[in-house]
Design an enzyme around this catalytic site. Structure first.
Site, PDB file in Angstrom:
ATOM      1  N   HIS A 104       0.837  -1.200   0.000  1.00 18.05           N
ATOM      2  CA  HIS A 104       0.000   0.000   0.000  1.00 18.05           C
ATOM      3  C   HIS A 104       0.878   1.258   0.000  1.00 18.05           C
ATOM      4  CE1 HIS A 104       0.999  -0.515   4.244  1.00 18.05           C
ATOM      5  NE2 HIS A 104       0.769   0.776   4.397  1.00 18.05           N
ATOM      6  N   ASP A 160       0.479   5.045   1.834  1.00 20.26           N
ATOM      7  CA  ASP A 160      -0.313   5.529   2.963  1.00 20.26           C
ATOM      8  C   ASP A 160      -1.344   6.577   2.542  1.00 20.26           C
ATOM      9  OD1 ASP A 160       0.998   3.922   4.834  1.00 20.26           O
ATOM     10  OD2 ASP A 160       2.500   5.452   5.304  1.00 20.26           O
ATOM     11  N   HIS A 183       4.693   0.162   0.299  1.00 18.00           N
ATOM     12  CA  HIS A 183       5.419  -0.608   1.306  1.00 18.00           C
ATOM     13  C   HIS A 183       4.483  -1.633   1.917  1.00 18.00           C
ATOM     14  CE1 HIS A 183       3.639   2.871   3.353  1.00 18.00           C
ATOM     15  NE2 HIS A 183       3.469   2.066   4.390  1.00 18.00           N
ATOM     16  N   ARG A 210       4.996   6.253  14.092  1.00 17.48           N
ATOM     17  CA  ARG A 210       5.119   6.913  12.791  1.00 17.48           C
ATOM     18  C   ARG A 210       4.639   8.350  12.855  1.00 17.48           C
ATOM     19  NH1 ARG A 210       1.221   4.613   8.309  1.00 17.48           N
ATOM     20  NH2 ARG A 210       0.079   6.558   8.332  1.00 17.48           N
TER      21      ARG A 210
HETATM   22 FE   LIG Z   1       1.793   2.084   5.706  1.00 21.66          FE
END
Ligand SMILES: [Fe+2]
Length: 275
Positions: free
Chosen positions: A101, A103, A251, A266
């Protein structure tokens, strides 16, 4: 004037480089400019032994631009850090992002990039892979590149952050998130390079195509994402950091040690509208 100590070592052919000789918690403008240039060139950068506080993690992200607050994922907001998303798994919570995917492509202006830090890394396994959507695009024939460059895709949350799993009562922003349209091929706003911009987590279909046509074409493109030559793979240690360009990569996590405790944090940098 001291000699620069930063070194950048590629780890794969299509994308990815490891950077050493820097402390991301204490960056001068020259070093940041070197990191920024290396990031644009290599699409994803890796750093080891970066014991960043939440404040310094966010401060590093803000060197690139404003930070995004994720509409669905769990964050450290109770500690005053709504910009820091927590991605945590262990034997009781074996959830990982184990599908390719990009983000947050379900909004008009998807993130420019993300900075992921390993707070707890598994002793083995649990790697993350990235795939270069520039390399995938450039592998295609001129004819296919021309076909794709005229297409638009619809992105939404139906497959990954579904209404049933993430209801509006808990996620009041969700009704402000209708499906959005993005070009199937986008031009990177900083490098000018073209990259494929569809992903199986959030792209629902190609506009103007019959369902079967769209599924077949997307399936063909998604099949290229995992081609080893277009990818790189990173093994996490505690305080490793990955910084990726979300405009030209996909990723995924590798779900090969689901029982191990893995905690990642993150921050996500706001991006512009793909064109
Ligand atoms: Fe991700």
């Amino acid at each position: 004037m001291t000699a620069p100590t930063l070194s950048v070592t590629r780890i794969a052919g299509a994308l990815g480089a490891e950077v050493s000789g820097v402390d991301l918690g204490d960056l001068d403008d020259t070093t940041f400019a070197q990191i920024h240039a290396a990031w644009l060139e290599h699409q994803v950068l890796f750093f080891r032994d970066q014991d960043l506080s939440p404040e310094r993690h966010k401060a590093f992200g803000r060197r690139f631009g404003p930070l995004q607050i994720h509409p669905f994922l769990h964050s450290r907001k109770d500690e005053g850090h709504p910009e820091i998303v927590i991605l945590e798994s262990d034997a009781d919570r074996p959830a990982v992002a184990a599908g390719w995917h990009t983000d947050v492509t379900f909004v008009e202006s998807p993130p420019m990039g993300s900075i992921l830090r390993a707070v707890e890394a598994p002793p083995f396994g649990g790697d993350t892979m990235w795939s270069s959507m520039v390399a995938v695009y450039e592998s295609l024939s001129d004819t296919m590149q021309r076909l794709l460059s005229g297409l638009v895709a619809i992105h939404d949350t139906a497959r990954t952050f579904s209404r049933s799993a993430y209801p509006a009562e808990k996620h009041p922003d969700r009704d402000a998130m209708p499906s959005v349209e993005h070009p199937v091929v986008r031009t990177h706003p900083e490098t000018g390079r073209k990259a494929l911009f569809v992903n199986p987590a959030f792209t629902s279909r190609i506009k103007g195509m019959r369902r079967r046509e769209s599924e077949t074409l997307l399936g063909f493109l998604y099949g290229l994402t995992g081609t080893p030559e277009f990818t790189c793979r990173f093994h996490w240690q505690k305080n490793s950091i990955a910084l990726w360009d979300n405009r030209c990569t996909q990723h995924r996590a590798v779900a090969d040690n689901l029982a191990a405790h893995r905690r990642m944090e993150r921050v996500t940098i706001e991006g512009d509208r793909p064109r």
